[in-house]
Write a protein that holds these residues in place. Structure first.
Motif, PDB file in Angstrom:
ATOM      1  N   PHE A  27      21.846  68.410 -27.333  1.00  0.00           N
ATOM      2  CA  PHE A  27      20.839  68.133 -26.497  1.00  0.00           C
ATOM      3  C   PHE A  27      20.347  69.464 -25.727  1.00  0.00           C
ATOM      4  N   PHE A  28      18.971  69.829 -25.958  1.00  0.00           N
ATOM      5  CA  PHE A  28      18.946  71.104 -25.251  1.00  0.00           C
ATOM      6  C   PHE A  28      18.109  70.776 -23.837  1.00  0.00           C
ATOM      7  N   LEU A  29      18.479  71.040 -22.696  1.00  0.00           N
ATOM      8  CA  LEU A  29      17.978  70.694 -21.711  1.00  0.00           C
ATOM      9  C   LEU A  29      17.826  71.943 -20.505  1.00  0.00           C
ATOM     10  N   LYS A  30      16.974  71.723 -19.637  1.00  0.00           N
ATOM     11  CA  LYS A  30      16.836  72.728 -18.520  1.00  0.00           C
ATOM     12  C   LYS A  30      17.425  71.813 -17.277  1.00  0.00           C
ATOM     13  N   LEU A  31      17.988  72.668 -16.353  1.00  0.00           N
ATOM     14  CA  LEU A  31      18.819  72.149 -15.305  1.00  0.00           C
ATOM     15  C   LEU A  31      18.206  72.287 -13.924  1.00  0.00           C
ATOM     16  N   LYS A  32      18.450  71.596 -13.110  1.00  0.00           N
ATOM     17  CA  LYS A  32      18.470  71.889 -11.598  1.00  0.00           C
ATOM     18  C   LYS A  32      19.727  71.669 -10.949  1.00  0.00           C
ATOM     19  N   CYS A  33      19.948  72.520 -10.159  1.00  0.00           N
ATOM     20  CA  CYS A  33      21.209  72.557  -9.106  1.00  0.00           C
ATOM     21  C   CYS A  33      20.879  71.592  -8.002  1.00  0.00           C
ATOM     22  N   SER A  34      21.869  70.697  -8.030  1.00  0.00           N
ATOM     23  CA  SER A  34      21.544  69.541  -6.836  1.00  0.00           C
ATOM     24  C   SER A  34      21.936  70.282  -5.531  1.00  0.00           C
ATOM     25  N   ASN A  35      22.652  71.316  -5.509  1.00  0.00           N
ATOM     26  CA  ASN A  35      22.859  71.706  -4.112  1.00  0.00           C
ATOM     27  C   ASN A  35      21.760  72.598  -3.460  1.00  0.00           C
ATOM     28  N   CYS A  36      21.431  73.591  -4.364  1.00  0.00           N
ATOM     29  CA  CYS A  36      20.355  74.648  -3.979  1.00  0.00           C
ATOM     30  C   CYS A  36      18.905  74.364  -4.283  1.00  0.00           C
ATOM     31  N   GLY A  37      18.962  73.623  -5.549  1.00  0.00           N
ATOM     32  CA  GLY A  37      17.503  73.288  -5.989  1.00  0.00           C
ATOM     33  C   GLY A  37      16.754  74.423  -7.022  1.00  0.00           C
ATOM     34  N   GLU A  38      17.897  75.077  -7.254  1.00  0.00           N
ATOM     35  CA  GLU A  38      17.500  76.195  -8.221  1.00  0.00           C
ATOM     36  C   GLU A  38      17.404  75.778  -9.793  1.00  0.00           C
ATOM     37  N   GLN A  39      16.297  75.832 -10.340  1.00  0.00           N
ATOM     38  CA  GLN A  39      16.046  75.418 -11.815  1.00  0.00           C
ATOM     39  C   GLN A  39      16.197  76.379 -12.892  1.00  0.00           C
ATOM     40  N   SER A  40      16.877  76.196 -13.714  1.00  0.00           N
ATOM     41  CA  SER A  40      17.270  77.139 -14.965  1.00  0.00           C
ATOM     42  C   SER A  40      16.044  77.521 -15.509  1.00  0.00           C
ATOM     43  N   GLU A  41      15.623  78.771 -16.166  1.00  0.00           N
ATOM     44  CA  GLU A  41      14.636  79.000 -16.718  1.00  0.00           C
ATOM     45  C   GLU A  41      14.929  78.733 -18.280  1.00  0.00           C
ATOM     46  N   LYS A  42      16.119  79.020 -18.675  1.00  0.00           N
ATOM     47  CA  LYS A  42      16.528  78.954 -20.110  1.00  0.00           C
ATOM     48  C   LYS A  42      17.368  77.470 -20.410  1.00  0.00           C
ATOM     49  N   TRP A  43      17.358  77.225 -21.880  1.00  0.00           N
ATOM     50  CA  TRP A  43      17.517  75.994 -22.281  1.00  0.00           C
ATOM     51  C   TRP A  43      19.305  76.053 -22.302  1.00  0.00           C
ATOM     52  N   HIS A  44      19.685  75.066 -21.978  1.00  0.00           N
ATOM     53  CA  HIS A  44      21.294  75.000 -22.316  1.00  0.00           C
ATOM     54  C   HIS A  44      21.538  73.742 -23.139  1.00  0.00           C
ATOM     55  N   ASP A  45      22.391  74.078 -24.057  1.00  0.00           N
ATOM     56  CA  ASP A  45      22.699  72.715 -25.204  1.00  0.00           C
ATOM     57  C   ASP A  45      23.938  72.275 -24.633  1.00  0.00           C
ATOM     58  N   ILE A  46      23.942  70.892 -24.880  1.00  0.00           N
ATOM     59  CA  ILE A  46      24.989  69.944 -24.483  1.00  0.00           C
ATOM     60  C   ILE A  46      25.469  69.044 -25.490  1.00  0.00           C
ATOM     61  N   THR A  47      26.543  69.295 -26.295  1.00  0.00           N
ATOM     62  CA  THR A  47      27.062  68.484 -27.428  1.00  0.00           C
ATOM     63  C   THR A  47      28.291  67.767 -27.272  1.00  0.00           C
ATOM     64  N   GLU A  48      28.297  66.333 -27.569  1.00  0.00           N
ATOM     65  CA  GLU A  48      29.321  65.578 -26.934  1.00  0.00           C
ATOM     66  C   GLU A  48      30.705  66.011 -27.673  1.00  0.00           C
ATOM     67  N   SER A  49      30.519  66.303 -28.869  1.00  0.00           N
ATOM     68  CA  SER A  49      31.708  66.609 -29.665  1.00  0.00           C
ATOM     69  C   SER A  49      32.383  67.918 -29.114  1.00  0.00           C
ATOM     70  N   GLU A  50      31.552  68.753 -28.350  1.00  0.00           N
ATOM     71  CA  GLU A  50      32.172  70.048 -27.861  1.00  0.00           C
ATOM     72  C   GLU A  50      32.685  69.808 -26.410  1.00  0.00           C
ATOM     73  N   ARG A  51      33.947  70.431 -26.213  1.00  0.00           N
ATOM     74  CA  ARG A  51      34.386  70.508 -24.708  1.00  0.00           C
ATOM     75  C   ARG A  51      34.753  71.753 -24.387  1.00  0.00           C
ATOM     76  N   VAL A  52      34.424  72.108 -23.011  1.00  0.00           N
ATOM     77  CA  VAL A  52      34.607  73.391 -22.464  1.00  0.00           C
ATOM     78  C   VAL A  52      35.637  73.099 -21.162  1.00  0.00           C
ATOM     79  N   GLN A  53      36.586  74.066 -21.253  1.00  0.00           N
ATOM     80  CA  GLN A  53      37.678  74.086 -20.271  1.00  0.00           C
ATOM     81  C   GLN A  53      37.524  75.142 -19.350  1.00  0.00           C
TER      82      GLN A  53
END
Length: 163
Positions: A27-53
């Motif tokens: 899923f390619f998403l643009k995100l917004k920080c809930s704390n300060c409201g900063e919105q990302s300019e780049k796309w972030h990919d989120i995949t259910e089968s991948e985990r980051v530690q």
């Protein structure tokens, strides 16, 4: 923690089902920080089968983790298990939630469908893999049923869900 549903809408022509190639779909998403409201300019990919530690407080890791450039807050997103749902011919023309994200500190604001969709033709016709919806329209020919199949007017939005 906030649960956010990704809803899609499309007009389906001779298509029974449209779905992501779960759990490996990115899923390619643009995100917004809930704390300060900063919105990302780049796309972030989120995949259910991948985990980051990245965070020692969660041994299982996350589907996505980032530190806000503006306020340095640590944010994470997980795809809720078994929340993936197909978009069917009965849903055509209306919005339907196809996946739910569990958001901690960041929320999705924009979705880019890209490649990785599976389309099932009507009347047990052909199945098309790795379909690219980045143009918001897609057309192909179902040789099994001798007719055209298509996805038109693809749109998406995010809604906040109750827990």
């Amino acid at each position: 923690m906030v649960r956010v549903g990704l809803q899609i809408s499309a007009t389906l022509e001779n298509v029974d089902k449209l779905e992501t190639c779960h759990p490996d779909y990115s899923f390619f998403l643009k995100l917004k920080c809930s704390n300060c409201g900063e919105q990302s300019e780049k796309w972030h990919d989120i995949t259910e089968s991948e985990r980051v530690q990245q965070d020692s407080r969660n041994a299982a890791g996350f589907n996505f983790f980032m530190k806000c450039k503006m306020c340095s807050r640590e944010n994470s997103i997980d795809i809720v298990d078994r929340s993936n749902a197909p978009y069917t011919a009965d849903d055509s023309g209306g919005f339907k939630t196809i996946v739910v994200f569990e958001c901690r500190g960041a929320e999705p604001v924009e979705f880019s469908p890209r490649v990785g969709w599976r389309v099932s033709s009507a009347e047990n016709g052909q199945q098309f893999e790795e379909v690219d919806l980045s143009e918001d329209d897609w057309v192909e020919y179902d040789q099994k049923n001798n007719n055209s199949v298509g996805i038109y007017e693809f749109a998406s939005k995010f809604i906040k869900l109750k827990k």
